[in-house]
Every structure is written in structure tokens, then in C-alpha cells.
Design a protein around this motif. Sequence first.
Motif, PDB file in Angstrom:
ATOM      1  N   ARG A 201      -0.993  59.726  53.900  1.00  0.00           N
ATOM      2  CA  ARG A 201      -1.029  58.564  54.787  1.00  0.00           C
ATOM      3  C   ARG A 201      -1.400  57.310  54.010  1.00  0.00           C
ATOM      4  O   ARG A 201      -2.247  57.341  53.125  1.00  0.00           O
ATOM      5  N   VAL A 202      -0.754  56.217  54.366  1.00  0.00           N
ATOM      6  CA  VAL A 202      -1.137  54.896  53.882  1.00  0.00           C
ATOM      7  C   VAL A 202      -2.004  54.255  54.966  1.00  0.00           C
ATOM      8  O   VAL A 202      -1.649  54.266  56.142  1.00  0.00           O
ATOM      9  N   LYS A 203      -3.149  53.686  54.573  1.00  0.00           N
ATOM     10  CA  LYS A 203      -4.076  53.126  55.568  1.00  0.00           C
ATOM     11  C   LYS A 203      -3.634  51.729  55.994  1.00  0.00           C
ATOM     12  O   LYS A 203      -4.384  50.759  55.935  1.00  0.00           O
ATOM     13  N   ARG A 204      -2.381  51.651  56.405  1.00  0.00           N
ATOM     14  CA  ARG A 204      -1.858  50.365  56.879  1.00  0.00           C
ATOM     15  C   ARG A 204      -0.639  50.653  57.734  1.00  0.00           C
ATOM     16  O   ARG A 204       0.228  51.440  57.353  1.00  0.00           O
ATOM     17  N   ASN A 205      -0.590  50.074  58.926  1.00  0.00           N
ATOM     18  CA  ASN A 205       0.578  50.239  59.792  1.00  0.00           C
ATOM     19  C   ASN A 205       1.506  49.045  59.617  1.00  0.00           C
ATOM     20  O   ASN A 205       1.067  47.888  59.667  1.00  0.00           O
ATOM     21  N   LEU A 206       2.786  49.335  59.398  1.00  0.00           N
ATOM     22  CA  LEU A 206       3.801  48.287  59.337  1.00  0.00           C
ATOM     23  C   LEU A 206       4.823  48.538  60.437  1.00  0.00           C
ATOM     24  O   LEU A 206       5.165  49.696  60.736  1.00  0.00           O
ATOM     25  N   ARG A 224      23.409  68.352  59.672  1.00  0.00           N
ATOM     26  CA  ARG A 224      22.952  69.735  59.849  1.00  0.00           C
ATOM     27  C   ARG A 224      21.863  70.151  58.863  1.00  0.00           C
ATOM     28  O   ARG A 224      21.766  71.314  58.478  1.00  0.00           O
ATOM     29  N   VAL A 225      21.020  69.207  58.452  1.00  0.00           N
ATOM     30  CA  VAL A 225      19.877  69.538  57.613  1.00  0.00           C
ATOM     31  C   VAL A 225      18.799  70.179  58.485  1.00  0.00           C
ATOM     32  O   VAL A 225      18.579  69.762  59.626  1.00  0.00           O
ATOM     33  N   LEU A 226      18.111  71.184  57.971  1.00  0.00           N
ATOM     34  CA  LEU A 226      17.058  71.848  58.732  1.00  0.00           C
ATOM     35  C   LEU A 226      16.001  70.841  59.163  1.00  0.00           C
ATOM     36  O   LEU A 226      15.584  69.970  58.394  1.00  0.00           O
ATOM     37  N   LEU A 227      15.554  70.964  60.412  1.00  0.00           N
ATOM     38  CA  LEU A 227      14.626  70.001  60.983  1.00  0.00           C
ATOM     39  C   LEU A 227      13.350  69.878  60.164  1.00  0.00           C
ATOM     40  O   LEU A 227      12.863  68.771  59.917  1.00  0.00           O
ATOM     41  N   GLU A 228      12.786  71.012  59.738  1.00  0.00           N
ATOM     42  CA  GLU A 228      11.545  70.963  58.962  1.00  0.00           C
ATOM     43  C   GLU A 228      11.737  70.178  57.662  1.00  0.00           C
ATOM     44  O   GLU A 228      10.866  69.391  57.266  1.00  0.00           O
ATOM     45  N   GLU A 229      12.874  70.358  57.018  1.00  0.00           N
ATOM     46  CA  GLU A 229      13.172  69.605  55.801  1.00  0.00           C
ATOM     47  C   GLU A 229      13.395  68.128  56.120  1.00  0.00           C
ATOM     48  O   GLU A 229      12.960  67.241  55.367  1.00  0.00           O
ATOM     49  N   ALA A 230      14.073  67.859  57.224  1.00  0.00           N
ATOM     50  CA  ALA A 230      14.351  66.472  57.617  1.00  0.00           C
ATOM     51  C   ALA A 230      13.061  65.700  57.843  1.00  0.00           C
ATOM     52  O   ALA A 230      12.934  64.546  57.418  1.00  0.00           O
ATOM     53  N   VAL A 231      12.099  66.325  58.512  1.00  0.00           N
ATOM     54  CA  VAL A 231      10.815  65.669  58.787  1.00  0.00           C
ATOM     55  C   VAL A 231      10.110  65.310  57.486  1.00  0.00           C
ATOM     56  O   VAL A 231       9.602  64.186  57.317  1.00  0.00           O
ATOM     57  N   GLU A 232      10.071  66.239  56.549  1.00  0.00           N
ATOM     58  CA  GLU A 232       9.344  65.987  55.308  1.00  0.00           C
ATOM     59  C   GLU A 232      10.037  64.929  54.450  1.00  0.00           C
ATOM     60  O   GLU A 232       9.384  64.057  53.869  1.00  0.00           O
ATOM     61  N   MET A 233      11.374  64.964  54.402  1.00  0.00           N
ATOM     62  CA  MET A 233      12.097  63.951  53.628  1.00  0.00           C
ATOM     63  C   MET A 233      11.979  62.579  54.283  1.00  0.00           C
ATOM     64  O   MET A 233      11.853  61.559  53.598  1.00  0.00           O
ATOM     65  N   ALA A 234      12.018  62.536  55.620  1.00  0.00           N
ATOM     66  CA  ALA A 234      11.892  61.255  56.316  1.00  0.00           C
ATOM     67  C   ALA A 234      10.521  60.640  56.081  1.00  0.00           C
ATOM     68  O   ALA A 234      10.396  59.437  55.810  1.00  0.00           O
ATOM     69  N   HIS A 235       9.475  61.462  56.182  1.00  0.00           N
ATOM     70  CA  HIS A 235       8.132  60.926  55.954  1.00  0.00           C
ATOM     71  C   HIS A 235       7.948  60.480  54.516  1.00  0.00           C
ATOM     72  O   HIS A 235       7.345  59.430  54.248  1.00  0.00           O
ATOM     73  N   GLU A 236       8.486  61.237  53.569  1.00  0.00           N
ATOM     74  CA  GLU A 236       8.382  60.853  52.159  1.00  0.00           C
ATOM     75  C   GLU A 236       9.029  59.493  51.918  1.00  0.00           C
ATOM     76  O   GLU A 236       8.482  58.637  51.205  1.00  0.00           O
ATOM     77  N   PHE A 237      10.195  59.259  52.540  1.00  0.00           N
ATOM     78  CA  PHE A 237      10.869  57.972  52.370  1.00  0.00           C
ATOM     79  C   PHE A 237      10.047  56.839  52.976  1.00  0.00           C
ATOM     80  O   PHE A 237       9.891  55.774  52.368  1.00  0.00           O
ATOM     81  N   PHE A 239       6.809  56.748  53.529  1.00  0.00           N
ATOM     82  CA  PHE A 239       5.619  56.558  52.686  1.00  0.00           C
ATOM     83  C   PHE A 239       5.958  55.669  51.492  1.00  0.00           C
ATOM     84  O   PHE A 239       5.219  54.744  51.147  1.00  0.00           O
ATOM     85  N   ARG A 240       7.115  55.927  50.862  1.00  0.00           N
ATOM     86  CA  ARG A 240       7.543  55.123  49.718  1.00  0.00           C
ATOM     87  C   ARG A 240       7.809  53.676  50.139  1.00  0.00           C
ATOM     88  O   ARG A 240       7.468  52.736  49.420  1.00  0.00           O
ATOM     89  N   CYS A 241       8.428  53.505  51.308  1.00  0.00           N
ATOM     90  CA  CYS A 241       8.700  52.144  51.803  1.00  0.00           C
ATOM     91  C   CYS A 241       7.414  51.367  52.048  1.00  0.00           C
ATOM     92  O   CYS A 241       7.313  50.182  51.691  1.00  0.00           O
ATOM     93  N   ILE A 242       6.435  52.019  52.683  1.00  0.00           N
ATOM     94  CA  ILE A 242       5.184  51.321  53.002  1.00  0.00           C
ATOM     95  C   ILE A 242       4.426  50.964  51.728  1.00  0.00           C
ATOM     96  O   ILE A 242       4.006  49.815  51.541  1.00  0.00           O
ATOM     97  N   THR A 243       4.239  51.935  50.836  1.00  0.00           N
ATOM     98  CA  THR A 243       3.496  51.656  49.612  1.00  0.00           C
ATOM     99  C   THR A 243       4.208  50.605  48.759  1.00  0.00           C
ATOM    100  O   THR A 243       3.570  49.739  48.153  1.00  0.00           O
TER     101      THR A 243
END
Length: 281
Positions: A201-206, A224-237, A239-243
Motif C-alpha cells: 500500500r502507498v499511504k496516499r490516495n489519488l 480470459r485471464v484468471l481473475l486471481e491473476e488479474a487482481v494482482e496484476m491490476a494492483h501492481e500496475f 501501485f506503480r502509477c501512484i508511486t
Amino acid sequence: MKKPIKRAGIIHDIVAFGKAGMMNILPVIAQMNVEACPIPTMTFSTHTAYRDPAVRVLDGFITAVLKHFKAEQIALDTLLVGYLGRPALVDEAVAFVRSYKETGTRIILDPIFADHGKLYANISVDYIEHLKRLLPLCDIVIPNVTEAAFLTGETKAKDMAAALIEMGCKNVIITGVDVEDERIDIITHTDLGYRLHRMPRVKRNLHGTGDVFAGLVTGYYTHRVLLEEAVEMAHEFIFRCITGSLQYEYDYKEGILLEHFLRDIPGYEQTERSIGKAETD
């Protein structure tokens, strides 16, 4: 004959300034090699963190688009339903979803009506009851933990997810479940079962990150990407955008610097990988 590109309908609002709503979703979808078809519900001059934005509600437009799309036999692989905000627009969205679900379109709902334990200012309990009509039609629902609590009446995230499945949703993603200094939790409930995802988590909401998340999930699901993989890749992206955005000095009400990072999203070719379980088109 193989289609040249997959296509997603996006029922959502348009925000002219502030990187929110559909304007965060369309470039993400396009970068993921999916044709995005915007179907606006209302337009805003800015998102609501700015004072007194100009607003125009597009009553009847969803219905008009449905009539025209059907007349032209326009097919959609997926359909994301985002901000509606008015019971009448929920009624229009329900009719649109029902019509396209009959042809095999897969439906994603991001309910967008509450956060941080409270309803948004213009939302009533009556609106939530209207919105519940979409739940049995959904292949994926993506509420935050506050929205999941209002939709289900449950207090524990695992019970919320189970209740949403009982209400007819096939797959559930609940975001912002537990937020601590160093991590944020997301849960998924799919055909593969319940899973807790513990994310940095980044301690800042944008502003606008939820819309980017919904856009990414829609793009991954379309491919048709697996949902569990989609969630983790989406959050990783995200996180990178916010930081990355926090490396710059600007008014953070303007939202994440999405344009800087779009090229980091993989552009998918058509694939047979699915969410939840193996499927064929």
C-alpha cells in the motif's frame, strides 16, 4: 472467422478534468488491445473533489444506444457497468445488460456508490435497492468493502463475498478490505474458491485509481485471464502509477499520471485463458 479485435461496452460517467470515470478506463482498455465502446451515463466538468462541478444527466441515452446497437447487430464481448447514480439510469442499464447477456456478453459491475464507511452525498438506500437488480446478471462484481457491506448487510468481508455469490454474482472482488500502514487486502471469490490477496500500500490516495482497476479487470477478463491473476496484476500496475505520480509536485486532485504508465500495460493477443475455470467461447 476470427474477429480482428475483442470489444467491450463501457456504461459509465465522463469527467472532463481530473482523471476519473470513463476517461481513466478508455485508454487502459485500448492499450490492452480491446475496442472500447463508451456509453456515458452523465457528464461532469470535474470529479466531485472539486467544488460545484457542472453536471448533465443523460437520461434515455443508454436506452437509445441499446436500440441502435441492436438494430446494427453490434456485438460486445464484455460490458462494464460503472457509475449510474440515478434509479432511472439503473433501470436503463438493467434492460441493456439483460439484452446483451442473452447473446453471451459477459457483465462486470463496479457499483460506485460509497466509500470509507459512508454513502456518497447523492445516494439513497432506495438507489442501492435498485442497483441490487444488476447483481444476478453479473459475471463479476467489484465493490469496495463499504459498498459490499451496504449491498449485503454483512460486517465481515468473507461473509460479504459469500452473500454476493448467494445474490447471484458469479465472481466477486472486494477491494480495500483491511488497510494498514504497509498493506491493503483484496479478496476474491470465484469458482476456484475464496482467496485473500495481501498487497503493498502507498499511504496516499489519488483520484481515479478505482476506475483504472475496473478497466484493467475488464481488459483482462475480455482476454480470459484468471481473475486471481488479474487482481494482482491490476494492483501492481496501480501501485506503480501512484508511486510514480508521487515523484512529481502537482495538485494531486488531478489524479494519477496515467499517461506516463500506459505503455507498461501488456497489449494482449486473443487467448483462451479464462476467469474461474477453463471455458471456450
